[in-house]
Structure formats: structure tokens, C-alpha cells
Design a protein around this motif. Structure first.
Motif, short mmCIF file in Angstrom:
data_model
loop_
_atom_site.label_atom_id
_atom_site.label_comp_id
_atom_site.label_asym_id
_atom_site.label_seq_id
_atom_site.Cartn_x
_atom_site.Cartn_y
_atom_site.Cartn_z
N GLY A 249 0.78 -1.23 0.00
CA GLY A 249 0.00 0.00 0.00
C GLY A 249 0.81 1.28 0.00
N PHE A 250 2.06 1.25 -0.43
CA PHE A 250 2.85 2.49 -0.39
C PHE A 250 2.25 3.55 -1.31
CE2 PHE A 250 6.20 5.34 -1.83
CZ PHE A 250 6.75 5.73 -0.61
N ALA A 251 1.95 3.19 -2.55
CA ALA A 251 1.39 4.16 -3.50
C ALA A 251 0.06 4.70 -3.02
CB ALA A 251 1.25 3.52 -4.88
N ALA A 252 -0.67 3.89 -2.25
CA ALA A 252 -1.97 4.32 -1.74
C ALA A 252 -1.85 5.11 -0.45
CB ALA A 252 -2.85 3.09 -1.52
N GLY A 253 -0.63 5.38 0.00
CA GLY A 253 -0.43 6.23 1.16
C GLY A 253 -0.61 5.55 2.50
N ARG A 254 -0.48 4.23 2.53
CA ARG A 254 -0.67 3.52 3.79
C ARG A 254 0.57 3.56 4.69
NH1 ARG A 254 -2.10 -2.21 2.83
NH2 ARG A 254 -2.31 -2.17 5.12
N ALA A 255 1.72 3.87 4.11
CA ALA A 255 2.96 3.91 4.89
C ALA A 255 3.95 4.83 4.22
CB ALA A 255 3.55 2.51 5.05
N SER A 256 4.92 5.28 5.00
CA SER A 256 6.00 6.13 4.51
C SER A 256 7.32 5.60 5.03
CB SER A 256 5.83 7.58 4.98
OG SER A 256 4.64 8.14 4.47
N VAL A 257 8.38 5.88 4.30
CA VAL A 257 9.73 5.57 4.78
C VAL A 257 10.21 6.77 5.58
CG1 VAL A 257 12.09 5.04 4.12
CG2 VAL A 257 10.19 4.09 2.79
N GLN A 258 10.52 6.54 6.85
CA GLN A 258 11.01 7.60 7.72
C GLN A 258 11.84 6.98 8.84
OE1 GLN A 258 8.13 9.74 10.19
NE2 GLN A 258 9.24 11.65 9.90
N ASP A 259 13.02 7.55 9.07
CA ASP A 259 13.88 7.00 10.11
C ASP A 259 13.14 6.95 11.44
OD1 ASP A 259 16.80 6.29 10.92
OD2 ASP A 259 16.14 7.75 12.40
N ALA A 260 13.40 5.90 12.20
CA ALA A 260 12.71 5.73 13.48
C ALA A 260 12.98 6.87 14.44
CB ALA A 260 13.12 4.39 14.11
N GLY A 261 14.20 7.41 14.41
CA GLY A 261 14.51 8.54 15.30
C GLY A 261 13.70 9.77 14.99
N ALA A 262 13.36 9.97 13.72
CA ALA A 262 12.57 11.13 13.32
C ALA A 262 11.11 10.98 13.72
CB ALA A 262 12.67 11.34 11.81
N GLN A 263 10.68 9.76 14.02
CA GLN A 263 9.27 9.52 14.32
C GLN A 263 8.88 9.86 15.76
OE1 GLN A 263 7.43 5.92 12.65
NE2 GLN A 263 9.21 5.66 11.32
N TRP A 264 9.82 10.38 16.55
CA TRP A 264 9.47 10.87 17.88
C TRP A 264 8.86 12.26 17.85
CZ3 TRP A 264 9.03 7.78 21.83
CH2 TRP A 264 9.80 6.62 21.91
#
Length: 453
Positions: A249-264
Motif C-alpha cells: 500500500g505504499f502508493a496508496a499512502g498507507r505507509a512512509s519511509v522515515q527514520d525511526a529517530g525522526a518519528q518521535w
């Protein structure tokens, strides 16, 4: 290595022939050969040694070669990025083996070949032969030098490695000044941080909760046989990187690539529905998107560069998000602020990027010690400009992807001395959070400030 008289004469008279640089003649090599990848990676490394940006050079190369397969793109990227992560070591080896400087193109090719020899020692014979083939197209009169240097490295590896242990830049694969700063700031963790900074970065995912739960997405990954770790902030760190097209589901916007440290960032902003939120330095939009996925807020995203602003809008479109995106300098408040204060401000400020150098390894070798003070001054200007736009009782989250105290703890200390109405708030029980590069995340600094009413 001593050069023969004939080779010395070649070096005196041979200038790099720009008309025969690798990107012009590389088509003569088989695209699936190691020689091809070595040649193309050397071109990227050469551009960085001349002061260029690695990512920009790679993207320009891809634009010139749309015919490259995924395997070719991956091989060239891995060689170029790996060579620059290890540049301190490769450069030290060449200083030991060469008595005369080489043309830039051959110097870069040798750096790439040395990296390949160290990372794939079982392929030593193939690497040397393919590097010589590459030299035939880069600068044919010096292919004998390439052969001699690489074979000398193999013959004398144990003795050369013993000498390298005394060279900080070679041993830690970071500039000596960088090593010393980390050692002084983190006496118990500096070596682990440097080692992590030399490793390949992890690939982490952020699940768009507006289009499904973390649990459901994790179950899909598991069903597909993709290993991962779920961290405390719900980041999913993959055991092995995947092409985004292969992500569910990446193209459908279900997830993004983002470093875990940035997700705080979104969590530590303490968001609530209806808040007015500012992301002052928003590109490429990952943290802005996470804010919008976390709470229904009114978000204003600012970015100085028009191209990067378009990337924010593209990310929002894929994820089904909406916000006001403006291309402005956040410090020039009079040009963009309507006078309505913000409840929350994310100040993810420009910095040395020392915490993400494994993703952008040219940073390690292009940065200079006095750059840090320049970044710190820019950060101070941004903080001072944004502070009046924060509502009394509002909160500002200061973020860098740096590991240097001057940009982090010292910056916040100086800011609080200038602004008596600034109050520091804890983050998960600590005064601030310094994340050093590690297996699960890159390096980040977070500090939360409240404006006293």
C-alpha cells in the motif's frame, strides 16, 4: 608504492581528459559488469572530492541513464556511498602506497576499488582485474598504476593495517576533529556512535494511521515474510531494506519511509485536535505528515526552497493530507505570519546533519569544524524569529539531526538565557533527548520548550 620512470612521466604530462570521463565512455563497458559499476561510482566520488553533493550527482547520473536496471543503480549507489563512508581509510591507504599524486579520476577509481577489496575480500582477484578494465576507459595510460597499487595493497595488507590503527581518521573513518568532539561530549558512547555511523542505515516505516492500524500493517509484513522490529514509538524497522514499490500500500499512502529517530517528533509535540501548528522548516515533509496523521490540526508548513516545497505537497497528496504549504524564509516573519499565534511549533532546524552522515557520507568529508558555529548562529536566528509567533502556554519542539553539542544542548541553554519566558519541559522524564546513531535509528536531538503565560 614507487612509480616507474615511465609512469612518473605519464603523471607529469597526463591531464584528466574531460571528454573521456567515465560518464562519456562508460557505455563501452558491459552494464552488468563490476568494471561498469566501479567506473560510474568513481565518477560520483570524484564529484564529491571536488566539493559536490553526492545525492545531487547521483540523481543527475540517473537522469542521464534512464536505461539502467535496478541492479545497476543499486550497485553504483552501494559502491559510491560505501567508498565515502570509508574515505578516511581509503585515503590513508593511498597516502601509504603512492609517492606522487594521481589525476582525480584515477584517485577516485582507486578509492572505490579499495573499498570493494575490503568489503569483498573473497573477490580480490576479480576486483583487481575489473578495476584495471575500468582504468582502461577512465585513463588508459595509468591502468598499470591501478593494477600495481591494488596488488601492493593485497601483498602488504597486514603491515599497512597496523600503520592505519594509529591514524584516527583511518581507524574510525571519520575526520579527526569529528572524533574528538564526539569523544569529549559522549565519553561512554562515542565509539559505538562512530561505528554505527559507518554502517548501512536501517530502513524504517511509519504507518499512516488514517489509513489503517500499525498492527494490521505489521501483520501484512509478517505474512509476506518480511522481518521487522516494532519500536516504542511504533516505527517498524525492517530487517532488510525493500524497494518502496514492494511495500504494501505504499502508493496508496498507507505507509512512509522515515527514520525511526525522526518519528518521535509528532509524539513529543503533545498534539491535540484543533491546535494551530507550525512546521517551520518542513521539507521533505515527513514530520509534517506525521503530525497530520496523529491529530486533526491546522498545519502551516514553511520551506525556503521551492523544489523542496513541491516535495512536501507531493508527499501530502500520496498520503491524503491537507495543509498550508508556503515557500518562504521562516525567519522573515513579517512576510508569512498573520499574527495568529501557534499552539505548537516544530523547529526542525538546518544543521550539520552529523547524525545522518551514514545516509549522506559526503557530509563527513565536506564539513569543516568552523561550519558548526555557522549552523549554530543560523539556528539561533530561527529560534529567536519563531518565538514571538508561539502562543503563551504553547510548546516549541527543537530538533536537529546533529550529534554536536554546540547545535544542541548548548543552543537551548543559550536560548533560555536570552528568553526569560522560555521554560524547558522534560521528554519522557529527561531534560532533552540526544539520540546517537545506532542500529535502529539515526542521530537526533530533541528539546521541548514552553512559553510561560
Amino acid at each position: 608504492m614507487s612509480l616507474s620512470a615511465s609512469e612518473s612521466n605519464v603523471l607529469k604530462n597526463q591531464k584528466p581528459n574531460r571528454s573521456s570521463r567515465p560518464e562519456r565512455r562508460v557505455e563501452a563497458l558491459l552494464a552488468d559488469s563490476l568494471a561498469f559499476s566501479l567506473t560510474c561510482a568513481a565518477t560520483l566520488v570524484e564529484s564529491v572530492l571536488a566539493g559536490g553533493n553526492l545525492t545531487d550527482a547521483f540523481e543527475a547520473t540517473l537522469a542521464r541513464h534512464p536505461e539502467w536496471s535496478d541492479a545497476t543503480r543499486g550497485a553504483v549507489r552501494d559502491l559510491a556511498w560505501g567508498t565515502l563512508r570509508d574515505y578516511g581509510r581509503g585515503d590513508a591507504v593511498l597516502r601509504q602506497l603512492l609517492h606522487k599524486p594521481l589525476p582525480e579520476a584515477i584517485h577516485a577509481l582507486l578509492l572505490v576499488a579499495l573499498h570493494r577489496l575490503e568489503s569483498r575480500p573473497e573477490q580480490a582477484h576479480t576486483v583487481v582485474n575489473q578495476a584495471v578494465d575500468a582504468a582502461e576507459f577512465v585513463m588508459a595510460p595509468l591502468k598499470g598504476v591501478v593494477n600495481g597499487v591494488l596488488r601492493n595493497r593485497l601483498r602488504n595488507q597486514a603491515a599497512l593495517d597496523a600503520e592505519l590503527r594509529a591514524d584516527q581518521a583511518a581507524y574510525y573513518r571519520h575526520p579527526a576533529w569529528w572524533v574528538e568532539r564526539l569523544r569529549a561530549s559522549f565519553p561512554d558512547a562515542w565509539e559505538a556512535a562512530l561505528a554505527a555511523g559507518n554502517a548501512r542505515p536501517p530502513m524504517a516505516l511509519r504507518v499512516n494511521r488514517l489509513r489503517g492500524s500499525v498492527e494490521a500493517y505489521a501483520a501484512e509484513l509478517a505474512a509476506a515474510g518480511q522481518g521487522f522490529r516494532r519500536l516504542a514509538n511504533d516505527a517498524l524497522v525492517l530487517d532488510k531494506p525493500l524497494a518502496v514499490a514492494a511495500l504494501p500500500g505504499f502508493a496508496a499512502g498507507r505507509a512512509s519511509v522515515q527514520d525511526a529517530g525522526a518519528q518521535w517528533a509528532a509524539r513529543w509535540l503533545d498534539l491535540a485536535p484543533g491546535q494551530r501548528v507550525l512546521d517551520a522548516c518542513a521539507a521533505p515533509g515527513g514530520k509534517s505528515a506525521h503530525i497530520l496523521e496523529t491529530a486533526p490540526v491546522a498545519l502551516v508548513a514553511l520551506e525556503l526552497d521551492a523544489v523542496r516545497s513541491r516535495r512536501i505537497a507531493d508527499n501530502f497528496a500520496r498520503l491524503g493530507l491537507a495543509a498550508e504549504v508556503r515557500t518562504v524564509d521562516c525567519r522573515d516573519v513579517a512576510t508569512w505570519w498573520d499574527g495568529k499565534p501557534f499552539d505548537r511549533i516544530l523547529a526542525d532546524v538546518p544543521c550539520s546533519a552529523s547524525g545522518v552522515a551514514r545516509r549522506h557520507p559526503d557530509i563527513k568529508w565536506l564539513r569543516r569544524p568552523d561550519d558548526i558555529a555557522r549552523f549554530a548562529a543560523q539556528q539561533a536566528g530561527i529560534l529567536d524569529a519563531l518565538w514571538p509567533t508561539l502562543a503563551p502556554g504553547g510548546k516549541l519542539l527543537y530538533v536537529t539531526c546533529s550529534v554536536f553539542d554546540e547545535e544542541n544542548a548548548q543552543q537551548i541553554e543559550r536560548f533560555c538565557q536570552r528568553h526569560a519566558d522560555a521554560q524547558r519541559l522534560p521528554l519522557d522524564g529527561l531534560p532533552a533527548r540526544q539520540l546517537l546513531p545506532a542500529a535502529d535509528h539515526d542521530g537526533f536531538y530533541y528539546a521541548l520548550l514552553a512559553k510561560r503565560s
